[in-house]
Write a protein that holds these residues in place. Structure first.
Motif, PDB file in Angstrom:
ATOM      1  N   VAL A 197       0.836  -1.211   0.000  1.00 13.32           N
ATOM      2  CA  VAL A 197       0.000   0.000   0.000  1.00 13.32           C
ATOM      3  C   VAL A 197       0.866   1.256   0.000  1.00 13.32           C
ATOM      4  O   VAL A 197       0.629   2.196  -0.763  1.00 13.32           O
ATOM      5  N   VAL A 198       1.899   1.279   0.843  1.00 14.93           N
ATOM      6  CA  VAL A 198       2.789   2.444   0.900  1.00 14.93           C
ATOM      7  C   VAL A 198       3.510   2.641  -0.431  1.00 14.93           C
ATOM      8  O   VAL A 198       3.635   3.761  -0.925  1.00 14.93           O
ATOM      9  N   LEU A 199       3.970   1.547  -1.021  1.00 14.77           N
ATOM     10  CA  LEU A 199       4.635   1.635  -2.324  1.00 14.77           C
ATOM     11  C   LEU A 199       3.673   2.162  -3.386  1.00 14.77           C
ATOM     12  O   LEU A 199       4.048   2.991  -4.225  1.00 14.77           O
ATOM     13  N   ALA A 200       2.439   1.685  -3.354  1.00 16.03           N
ATOM     14  CA  ALA A 200       1.446   2.137  -4.338  1.00 16.03           C
ATOM     15  C   ALA A 200       1.161   3.622  -4.180  1.00 16.03           C
ATOM     16  O   ALA A 200       1.052   4.358  -5.169  1.00 16.03           O
ATOM     17  N   ARG A 255       3.115  11.366 -15.057  1.00 17.31           N
ATOM     18  CA  ARG A 255       3.753  11.017 -16.321  1.00 17.31           C
ATOM     19  C   ARG A 255       2.723  10.931 -17.436  1.00 17.31           C
ATOM     20  O   ARG A 255       2.969  11.314 -18.579  1.00 17.31           O
ATOM     21  N   GLY A 256       1.528  10.431 -17.096  1.00 13.45           N
ATOM     22  CA  GLY A 256       0.478  10.304 -18.106  1.00 13.45           C
ATOM     23  C   GLY A 256      -0.033  11.640 -18.600  1.00 13.45           C
ATOM     24  O   GLY A 256      -0.517  11.762 -19.720  1.00 13.45           O
ATOM     25  N   VAL A 265       4.119   5.455  -5.768  1.00 14.78           N
ATOM     26  CA  VAL A 265       4.313   5.333  -7.221  1.00 14.78           C
ATOM     27  C   VAL A 265       3.143   5.918  -8.006  1.00 14.78           C
ATOM     28  O   VAL A 265       3.345   6.537  -9.062  1.00 14.78           O
ATOM     29  N   ALA A 266       1.918   5.749  -7.528  1.00 14.71           N
ATOM     30  CA  ALA A 266       0.730   6.154  -8.286  1.00 14.71           C
ATOM     31  C   ALA A 266       0.750   7.616  -8.739  1.00 14.71           C
ATOM     32  O   ALA A 266       0.469   7.901  -9.914  1.00 14.71           O
ATOM     33  N   PRO A 267       1.084   8.581  -7.862  1.00 14.40           N
ATOM     34  CA  PRO A 267       1.087   9.975  -8.324  1.00 14.40           C
ATOM     35  C   PRO A 267       2.097  10.225  -9.441  1.00 14.40           C
ATOM     36  O   PRO A 267       1.865  11.040 -10.328  1.00 14.40           O
ATOM     37  N   PRO A 271      10.458  10.328  -2.954  1.00 10.72           N
ATOM     38  CA  PRO A 271      11.005   9.174  -3.650  1.00 10.72           C
ATOM     39  C   PRO A 271      10.468   7.855  -3.108  1.00 10.72           C
ATOM     40  O   PRO A 271       9.795   7.807  -2.091  1.00 10.72           O
ATOM     41  N   LEU A 272      10.795   6.782  -3.829  1.00  9.49           N
ATOM     42  CA  LEU A 272      10.326   5.451  -3.463  1.00  9.49           C
ATOM     43  C   LEU A 272      10.724   5.134  -2.022  1.00  9.49           C
ATOM     44  O   LEU A 272      11.877   5.298  -1.637  1.00  9.49           O
ATOM     45  N   PRO A 273       9.775   4.717  -1.183  1.00 13.08           N
ATOM     46  CA  PRO A 273      10.085   4.438   0.224  1.00 13.08           C
ATOM     47  C   PRO A 273      10.817   3.105   0.382  1.00 13.08           C
ATOM     48  O   PRO A 273      10.195   2.047   0.481  1.00 13.08           O
TER      49      PRO A 273
END
Length: 352
Positions: free
Chosen positions: A247-250, A260-261, A253-255, A270-272
């Motif tokens: 969940v924390v990784l998601a 990017r889209g 990364v999601a934003p 940054p990535l935790p």
């Protein structure tokens, strides 16, 4: 010919000396703050053994003590570096060590049916809480913290999620208050419901583990029913804790993917890597036989470090800013609590 004095005063050696001196100074600067947060954590641990107060975890007691100190006498300025260190470095170390509480064998013990209920409940509750937060006009960051605390594992999930959400300390305190209050309500209400809802020990244990906020609250509610219910609830709850890292990784990364889209840039952190460390430790714990004494020590250390981090957050929390949030976040916490209880029960009833 280069003299010994020249070598002693060469640029490289001077740079090394300056670096060492700076690090020693930094270490000295954080000591007072760490001593203060550590003392609060020890006080919270002692209070936890007092009858009537033992229903609250040391983490909850620590943030309450910290808030009291901040708003009654003020947080000393000399403690600021150590408080910041406690909220960041010690917190991330504690989350990594949480991996020693979990093994893949425990996840397997839940079974495919149990994992379906746990994962389905978590995803649905998280999504519902964010949607309800938008409707109520609650800030997105605070909604994420309440969603994480409700759907995963209470205060631990709130502080871990905030490592990527970066909400204010007041938002963290508010979210922890929500999951503490409603988790405590569940702890007292759930034990009187199994007969009314026609739940056997295993089903009641799965329901408790899939929906109650804190591990301590799950244990208190489930073992009142039976030993078997308590064991099922504990394993189901630990499987929810295991989902903290994804969940924390998601959330991290999601934003970035969304930005990017749209051709923009995300301001998210940054990535935790601490979340990846959590998974790595859990995997290690699953394949390597760690002595029970060593595992118990790491679990105790993880709990203590989380308590220290929450003491630091309390010391940074301004109660006047909590009042400014109003009742809407509390309503969101109540709705999330009711949703996770009803949704997980429906899955248990209708999924077989």
């Amino acid at each position: 010919m280069t003299s010994a004095t020249d070598i002693r005063h060469s640029p490289i050696k001077l740079a090394i000396r300056k670096t060492i001196a700076a690090r020693v100074e930094s270490a000295r600067a954080i000591i007072p703050g760490i001593a203060l947060t550590g003392a609060i954590a020890l006080a919270a641990k002692s209070l936890h053994s007092v009858p009537g107060i033992a229903t609250f975890s040391p983490m909850i007691l620590a943030i309450a003590i910290g808030i009291s100190i901040r708003n009654l006498v003020g947080t000393p300025s000399f403690a600021a570096p150590g408080i910041a260190f406690s909220m960041r470095r010690l917190l991330r170390a504690a989350i990594v060590l949480l991996g020693f509480q979990i093994t893949l064998t425990q996840l397997a013990a839940v079974g495919a049916h149990g994992l379906f209920i746990v994962i389905g409940t978590l995803v649905a509750t998280f999504g519902f809480t964010l949607a309800a937060g938008r409707v109520l006009g609650v800030d997105r960051k605070l909604s994420e913290l309440i969603a994480a605390g409700t759907s995963i594992c209470g205060a631990s999930a709130v502080v871990a999620t905030n490592s990527v959400t970066r909400a204010s300390d007041e938002d963290v305190a508010y979210a922890i208050a929500c999951v503490t209050i409603f988790g405590s309500i569940a702890m007292f209400v759930y034990p009187v419901l199994p007969h009314l809802l026609q739940l056997d020990g295993a089903a009641y244990g799965l329901w408790s583990g899939a929906s109650i906020h804190e591990i301590a609250q799950v244990a208190a509610a489930s073992f009142q029913n039976s030993q078997h219910a308590g064991e099922v609830a504990t394993v189901a709850k630990l499987s929810r804790v295991m989902l903290l890292a994804p969940v924390v990784l998601a959330l991290s990364v999601a934003p970035r993917l969304a930005a990017r889209g749209t051709g923009g840039r995300s301001a998210r952190p940054p990535l935790p890597w601490f979340a990846i460390g959590f998974v790595a430790v859990a995997a290690l714990n699953s394949v390597v036989s760690i002595p029970e004494g060593a595992r118990d020590a790491t679990v105790a250390l993880s709990t203590f470090l989380l308590t220290v981090a929450l003491a630091a957050m309390g010391l940074e929390t301004d109660v006047s800013k909590l009042y400014a949030q109003g009742l809407r976040p509390a309503i969101l916490g109540a709705l999330a609590f009711l949703f996770i209880a009803a949704f997980s029960l429906a899955l248990i009833k209708f999924a077989g």
